[in-house]
Write a protein that holds these residues in place. Structure first.
Motif, PDB file in Angstrom:
ATOM      1  N   TYR A   1    -116.829   9.504  35.154  1.00  0.00           N
ATOM      2  CA  TYR A   1    -116.516   8.185  35.375  1.00  0.00           C
ATOM      3  C   TYR A   1    -116.780   7.952  36.943  1.00  0.00           C
ATOM      4  O   TYR A   1    -116.611   8.935  37.772  1.00  0.00           O
ATOM      5  CB  TYR A   1    -114.925   7.691  35.073  1.00  0.00           C
ATOM      6  CG  TYR A   1    -113.854   8.707  35.344  1.00  0.00           C
ATOM      7  CD1 TYR A   1    -113.515   8.759  36.719  1.00  0.00           C
ATOM      8  CD2 TYR A   1    -113.367   9.366  34.200  1.00  0.00           C
ATOM      9  CE1 TYR A   1    -112.325   9.877  36.814  1.00  0.00           C
ATOM     10  CE2 TYR A   1    -112.204  10.081  34.360  1.00  0.00           C
ATOM     11  CZ  TYR A   1    -111.883  10.599  35.755  1.00  0.00           C
ATOM     12  OH  TYR A   1    -110.745  11.191  35.929  1.00  0.00           O
TER      13      TYR A   1
ATOM     14  N   PRO B   1    -110.950   5.546  26.342  1.00  0.00           N
ATOM     15  CA  PRO B   1    -112.115   5.577  27.223  1.00  0.00           C
ATOM     16  C   PRO B   1    -113.384   4.981  26.457  1.00  0.00           C
ATOM     17  O   PRO B   1    -113.593   5.275  25.265  1.00  0.00           O
ATOM     18  CB  PRO B   1    -112.383   7.018  27.537  1.00  0.00           C
ATOM     19  CG  PRO B   1    -111.891   7.690  26.360  1.00  0.00           C
ATOM     20  CD  PRO B   1    -110.886   7.143  25.708  1.00  0.00           C
TER      21      PRO B   1
ATOM     22  N   LEU C   1    -110.399  12.831  32.408  1.00  0.00           N
ATOM     23  CA  LEU C   1    -109.467  11.878  32.116  1.00  0.00           C
ATOM     24  C   LEU C   1    -108.127  12.582  31.593  1.00  0.00           C
ATOM     25  O   LEU C   1    -107.171  12.241  32.169  1.00  0.00           O
ATOM     26  CB  LEU C   1    -109.780  10.911  30.918  1.00  0.00           C
ATOM     27  CG  LEU C   1    -108.862   9.688  30.682  1.00  0.00           C
ATOM     28  CD1 LEU C   1    -109.013   8.859  32.045  1.00  0.00           C
ATOM     29  CD2 LEU C   1    -109.797   8.889  29.608  1.00  0.00           C
TER      30      LEU C   1
END
Length: 166
Positions: free
Chosen positions: A92, A112, A128
């Motif tokens: 990301y 996500p 994450l």
């Protein structure tokens, strides 16, 4: 199609550069009765593809933390949080990293989703999990950017598989 999140508040937070991730986020929001939140940086990224690619690479390399335009007032009210982003250099964008670092996601369900041009989710789910170790992270969805505006069926199938909608 009804959201199975009754009694749970859903947030769809996303960062979008070209509008592809925004299109997917909007579709998820409609299908889940979620609230919409755009992660925006103070400084806008170039619309030139090669420039934004180079900038994204440099930001990751230097762990640059771009300033965000706005903050959520109360993250505690949300139980299920979708986090959307374009896959930049395998994960990301730094703007999403800043967003994630601003709140306590302990005990939250995080889901996500990303847009990409071949790299799918890359290492973003692992990243994450490092950023939100006390969260329950569900299976993510990767949508090719060129299909983002026509991915409703794929999104719906994914949400059903996760038991988010019937």
């Amino acid at each position: 199609m009804h959201a199975q999140t009754s009694g749970k508040k859903v947030l769809v937070a996303y960062f979008s550069h070209s509008g592809n991730t925004r299109a997917v986020a909007y579709d998820i929001c409609k299908k889940t009765d979620g609230e919409f939140f755009e992660i925006k940086t103070v400084k806008t990224y170039s619309s030139d593809y090669n420039t934004v690619v180079a900038d994204a690479k440099q930001e990751q390399k230097s762990d640059f933390r771009p300033e965000l335009k706005s903050k959520l007032k109360n993250i505690a009210q949300y139980d299920v949080i979708f986090i959307g982003y374009p896959n930049w250099w395998g994960t990301y964008p730094q703007a999403v990293k800043v967003f994630l670092s601003q709140y306590n996601f302990s005990g939250k369900t995080i889901i996500p989703f990303c847009t990409h041009e071949g790299s799918e989710l890359g290492r973003s789910v692992a990243d994450l999990k490092k950023m939100c170790p006390k969260s329950h992270i569900l299976e993510g969805l990767a949508i090719r950017g060129s299909s983002a505006h026509n991915s409703g069926d794929k999104i719906e199938d994914w949400l059903r598989k996760l038991k988010i909608i019937k």
